[in-house]
Design a protein around this motif. Sequence first.
Motif, PDB file in Angstrom:
ATOM      1  N   GLY A 312       2.431 -11.328 -11.040  1.00 58.44           N
ATOM      2  CA  GLY A 312       3.101 -10.289 -10.268  1.00 58.44           C
ATOM      3  C   GLY A 312       2.180  -9.365  -9.512  1.00 58.44           C
ATOM      4  N   PHE A 313       2.578  -8.111  -9.448  1.00 57.85           N
ATOM      5  CA  PHE A 313       1.892  -7.133  -8.620  1.00 57.85           C
ATOM      6  C   PHE A 313       0.808  -6.436  -9.425  1.00 57.85           C
ATOM      7  N   THR A 314      -0.415  -6.468  -8.893  1.00 57.51           N
ATOM      8  CA  THR A 314      -1.537  -5.892  -9.633  1.00 57.51           C
ATOM      9  C   THR A 314      -2.287  -4.865  -8.793  1.00 57.51           C
ATOM     10  N   GLY A 315      -1.693  -4.461  -7.679  1.00 59.30           N
ATOM     11  CA  GLY A 315      -2.334  -3.446  -6.846  1.00 59.30           C
ATOM     12  C   GLY A 315      -2.002  -2.038  -7.314  1.00 59.30           C
ATOM     13  N   ASP A 316      -2.342  -1.069  -6.482  1.00 58.41           N
ATOM     14  CA  ASP A 316      -2.019   0.323  -6.807  1.00 58.41           C
ATOM     15  C   ASP A 316      -0.519   0.554  -6.697  1.00 58.41           C
ATOM     16  N   GLY A 317      -0.022   1.453  -7.520  1.00 57.75           N
ATOM     17  CA  GLY A 317       1.355   1.909  -7.383  1.00 57.75           C
ATOM     18  C   GLY A 317       2.368   0.959  -7.979  1.00 57.75           C
ATOM     19  N   PRO A 318       3.656   1.258  -7.777  1.00 63.67           N
ATOM     20  CA  PRO A 318       4.702   0.428  -8.377  1.00 63.67           C
ATOM     21  C   PRO A 318       5.188  -0.632  -7.393  1.00 63.67           C
ATOM     22  N   LYS A 319       5.511  -1.793  -7.869  1.00 66.25           N
ATOM     23  CA  LYS A 319       6.255  -2.771  -7.076  1.00 66.25           C
ATOM     24  C   LYS A 319       7.269  -3.386  -8.013  1.00 66.25           C
TER      25      LYS A 319
ATOM     26  N   ASP B  25      10.206  -4.541  17.098  1.00 57.65           N
ATOM     27  CA  ASP B  25       9.040  -3.649  17.225  1.00 57.65           C
ATOM     28  C   ASP B  25       8.871  -2.816  15.948  1.00 57.65           C
ATOM     29  N   PHE B  26       9.994  -2.409  15.395  1.00 60.55           N
ATOM     30  CA  PHE B  26       9.953  -1.550  14.210  1.00 60.55           C
ATOM     31  C   PHE B  26       9.444  -2.336  12.990  1.00 60.55           C
ATOM     32  N   ILE B  27       9.855  -3.595  12.887  1.00 60.81           N
ATOM     33  CA  ILE B  27       9.386  -4.436  11.775  1.00 60.81           C
ATOM     34  C   ILE B  27       7.887  -4.712  11.889  1.00 60.81           C
ATOM     35  N   ARG B  28       7.395  -4.751  13.137  1.00 62.48           N
ATOM     36  CA  ARG B  28       5.969  -5.056  13.333  1.00 62.48           C
ATOM     37  C   ARG B  28       5.040  -4.021  12.699  1.00 62.48           C
ATOM     38  N   ILE B  29       5.545  -2.820  12.449  1.00 63.20           N
ATOM     39  CA  ILE B  29       4.697  -1.778  11.851  1.00 63.20           C
ATOM     40  C   ILE B  29       4.671  -1.978  10.332  1.00 63.20           C
ATOM     41  N   PRO B  30       3.503  -2.292   9.732  1.00 59.59           N
ATOM     42  CA  PRO B  30       3.464  -2.619   8.285  1.00 59.59           C
ATOM     43  C   PRO B  30       3.484  -1.362   7.411  1.00 59.59           C
ATOM     44  N   SER B  31       4.625  -0.696   7.393  1.00 56.37           N
ATOM     45  CA  SER B  31       4.740   0.598   6.707  1.00 56.37           C
ATOM     46  C   SER B  31       4.974   0.416   5.204  1.00 56.37           C
ATOM     47  N   ILE B  32       3.947  -0.146   4.537  1.00 57.34           N
ATOM     48  CA  ILE B  32       4.017  -0.397   3.084  1.00 57.34           C
ATOM     49  C   ILE B  32       3.621   0.890   2.361  1.00 57.34           C
ATOM     50  N   SER B  33       4.590   1.572   1.803  1.00 57.03           N
ATOM     51  CA  SER B  33       4.303   2.900   1.252  1.00 57.03           C
ATOM     52  C   SER B  33       3.514   2.839  -0.042  1.00 57.03           C
ATOM     53  N   GLY B  34       3.632   1.753  -0.790  1.00 53.74           N
ATOM     54  CA  GLY B  34       2.986   1.683  -2.105  1.00 53.74           C
ATOM     55  C   GLY B  34       1.498   1.383  -2.046  1.00 53.74           C
ATOM     56  N   ILE B  35       0.960   1.025  -0.890  1.00 45.30           N
ATOM     57  CA  ILE B  35      -0.461   0.688  -0.756  1.00 45.30           C
ATOM     58  C   ILE B  35      -1.126   1.759   0.101  1.00 45.30           C
ATOM     59  N   PRO B  36      -2.029   2.542  -0.542  1.00 41.84           N
ATOM     60  CA  PRO B  36      -2.608   3.697   0.157  1.00 41.84           C
ATOM     61  C   PRO B  36      -3.189   3.371   1.533  1.00 41.84           C
ATOM     62  N   CYS B 160       8.075   3.499  -3.192  1.00 42.34           N
ATOM     63  CA  CYS B 160       7.097   3.935  -4.206  1.00 42.34           C
ATOM     64  C   CYS B 160       7.647   5.145  -4.950  1.00 42.34           C
ATOM     65  N   THR B 161       8.937   5.059  -5.259  1.00 43.64           N
ATOM     66  CA  THR B 161       9.673   5.983  -6.132  1.00 43.64           C
ATOM     67  C   THR B 161       9.793   7.419  -5.605  1.00 43.64           C
ATOM     68  N   SER B 162       9.751   7.598  -4.276  1.00 46.12           N
ATOM     69  CA  SER B 162      10.195   8.859  -3.653  1.00 46.12           C
ATOM     70  C   SER B 162       9.548  10.091  -4.253  1.00 46.12           C
ATOM     71  N   GLU B 163       8.238   9.997  -4.475  1.00 55.45           N
ATOM     72  CA  GLU B 163       7.555  11.091  -5.181  1.00 55.45           C
ATOM     73  C   GLU B 163       7.784  12.469  -4.565  1.00 55.45           C
ATOM     74  N   HIS B 164       7.743  12.549  -3.234  1.00 52.14           N
ATOM     75  CA  HIS B 164       7.775  13.866  -2.601  1.00 52.14           C
ATOM     76  C   HIS B 164       9.142  14.259  -2.061  1.00 52.14           C
ATOM     77  N   GLN B 364       0.830   5.334 -18.141  1.00 51.09           N
ATOM     78  CA  GLN B 364       0.899   6.139 -16.917  1.00 51.09           C
ATOM     79  C   GLN B 364       2.326   6.143 -16.366  1.00 51.09           C
ATOM     80  N   ASP B 365       2.741   7.279 -15.864  1.00 55.22           N
ATOM     81  CA  ASP B 365       4.038   7.403 -15.194  1.00 55.22           C
ATOM     82  C   ASP B 365       3.863   6.986 -13.734  1.00 55.22           C
ATOM     83  N   LEU B 366       4.478   5.860 -13.351  1.00 57.17           N
ATOM     84  CA  LEU B 366       4.381   5.423 -11.948  1.00 57.17           C
ATOM     85  C   LEU B 366       5.659   5.736 -11.173  1.00 57.17           C
ATOM     86  N   GLY B 367       6.596   6.446 -11.803  1.00 62.90           N
ATOM     87  CA  GLY B 367       7.777   6.837 -11.045  1.00 62.90           C
ATOM     88  C   GLY B 367       9.050   6.824 -11.871  1.00 62.90           C
TER      89      GLY B 367
END
Lengths: 467, 467
Positions: A312-319, B25-36, B160-164, B364-367
Amino acid sequence: MSAPDDVMAAYLDATRERRLQRYMDFIRIPSISGIPAHAPDCRRAAGVLASELSEAGLEHAEVCETGGHPVVYADWLHAGPEAPTVLVYAHYDVQPVDPVELWSYAPFEPAIRDGRMLGRGSSDDKAQVQMHVRAAEAMLATRGALPVNLRYIFEGEEECTSEHLDGWLQANRERLAADFAVISDTGFFDGNLPAITVGLRGICYVQIDVEGPTVDLHSGSYGGAVVNPATALCAMVTALKGPDGRIRVPGFYDDVVPLSERDREAFAALPFDEAAWMDEIGVDALAGEAGYTNLERRSARPTLDVNGIWAGFTGDGPKTIIPAHAHAKVSCRLVANQEPAKILAAIRAFVAEIAPPGVRVRVQDLGLGLPSLTPIDHPATQAAARAIEATFGRAPLYYREGGSIPVTASFESTLGLPVVLLGFANPDSRAHAPDESMVLNNFETGIRTIARYWDELAALPVGALRL
Amino acid sequence: MSAPDDVMAAYLDATRERRLQRYMDFIRIPSISGIPAHAPDCRRAAGVLASELSEAGLEHAEVCETGGHPVVYADWLHAGPEAPTVLVYAHYDVQPVDPVELWSYAPFEPAIRDGRMLGRGSSDDKAQVQMHVRAAEAMLATRGALPVNLRYIFEGEEECTSEHLDGWLQANRERLAADFAVISDTGFFDGNLPAITVGLRGICYVQIDVEGPTVDLHSGSYGGAVVNPATALCAMVTALKGPDGRIRVPGFYDDVVPLSERDREAFAALPFDEAAWMDEIGVDALAGEAGYTNLERRSARPTLDVNGIWAGFTGDGPKTIIPAHAHAKVSCRLVANQEPAKILAAIRAFVAEIAPPGVRVRVQDLGLGLPSLTPIDHPATQAAARAIEATFGRAPLYYREGGSIPVTASFESTLGLPVVLLGFANPDSRAHAPDESMVLNNFETGIRTIARYWDELAALPVGALRL
């Protein structure tokens, strides 16, 4: 036996700097046999080694094809038919370096610090390869001859379970004729006490692959009804060994030779500071098979360890997924008289039995190696003990190593040769781990031990090794 | 309610091509929130979205700082004080794409094939973001006005669990005043049957970290006496859930609202072809909590899944180490009335209790995210049902989703708003997995459903939503 050899001693003193440079050059080659991308580096290390053997005055140096990483062969056979013939073995390949971020220096940029050589392979086993080359070089340079006939085999697949060596040994039985074999891939006892290893564990290394759904699934939409391959793998791994440290694979212990009272007394007599050892590795509690001591657990009893696991997912954060598949590398260390192939079959049968419905499970064979026990009272072992005492100033301890050198059993079973395990690695060398290092005094004195050993063997009565 | 709107229908028909280009165009932006490393992409997606909202004729479009990935806000508040005010939510961030080698196309190079839009986020949740923008655009372009007051919140941290988000909602309570919230992040029922989700699971996502020896150890030299962190982790993970599918964390089920007979009848009435569903995901057997049906297990009962696990050597071939550390990502889906913080504490206590000596274990609490149950008979729910029937030609089913949209509970608890979950994703969209896709008929018809929904709400008696 020849008298103390001041000329050779002076030669060794005078060539120290050049010898260390060659040793460092050899470490710089990242000959990681277990990672396919490093195959060219293994081949390069083999070529360099063959050149060094020739330069040292050995003959017939050759990079021999095996179907995998090559074997490097060389010999010197002019000591006469009455002199012993010794087959010498070490290996030029090394372990992977990850997690590389935990090294405090670059693993393939060797350096000398605090009396140690630093680098991957500095100890396991490039030091001992270099020691044999340099011992022969010094004898040939100062005497023009060796006191015994020597055949060298330097392997390139020891760290990936020697897949092609047995076939190569079989195919070269004739040219490998010898009285016995010396394997230099072991080390001293804790506290860096000179020692000769008389037992080695075998190995059965498998990969358990668990396949579930076709693709990773959303753990919210599917979680609760789908068998999770990672959870299934954890349960299977857990079922392999009980909380008492006993392996639960049916039949696993069937062929294990129990420790005798005398064996256990010998273990109890070995100097061992468990608290210091725990401190060195950074743990505050131990565990293992009930009813056995630390040293027994680590060398005379079989084990099972997870060497790697991933899913599964082993990067940062939750997936939030249910992984489509999960994998574990699991290896058992075996002791006399366990048969690796039989253990593999037993693991396969047990895993098939405990695999839950809803996933497909496969057990891959990643390598098998026979265990070994060698006789203490063999004249070749006793000659090694005298060479150690003469050079290190202390009689060696005799102990069993927990690791595996499958070639030991290969030499015993394929070539029919007794084996002496003469190794010089310091016990804190961090073999297989980040920050591997070799104590240079072991390296330097060990070269002199090897030369002395050849003299000790030459001094044995004719035929002493052909009992 | 306004009469059928031929002008708007013609506008939507005429602008299809441009709309699909924008969506791609919108899908082309790789807005992966869980990867810094993808934070700049999230910010870029937010900026593009704010521009599109302005272009569509919405007002006060703004990229709002949250301390993490931004929220995009916009509104249109000219329908008059008697008209309902609706808070609309969707999210522009997406899941990671690994294992990327399992995609049959590049995840961020969208394309249309067989009536579907392909790409990461094509369904979850960029489709629904775009649908809301286009529905408002069509109404404003053809009528110059909307029938209701709308406030839009598009989040960038849903995956990524809506932290903010909660903090931002708290800080913006005033400007978010509304009669109720519409959340568009759900989908249709199996068979692509129109549906309204009335329940969502919450989540408690943790990472279990097990630390053993300071460095990886040679499994031969140390194996048998050292506690293996990977083995210890497997045993702890296995202890979390029993073979009966029941979670073994003490207190885990204390607050779960049991299913009533009526609940279970409603579940039983849902059309569901389990064999086809199994075939779709590629498994030949299922498992889950004893005593519950497939649909109940996946939406109305809490779960525990390993989302990822890793330790030691994971490359090709064998490496003989005891890993220095091991890690697992584990998440529980929660149902009403479980409290995520209480579950986290229970997991921490249980893991601490079962952690063996010889390793150090941290959770660790991830969310965390609250579960939610929404009323079917609320007039806003019933208006959504009429809009769906008018556009898709079939009355919606009511069901519970197994996934988590923590913002649902946030809207309920932080803003005090009822929530309608109006979502259009096809159930085979492969959200979170390789080869995500969106059925374009759901996208196109759904835009018309949203517009119709605003008209249905405007037609309600004044004050109907302020019960």
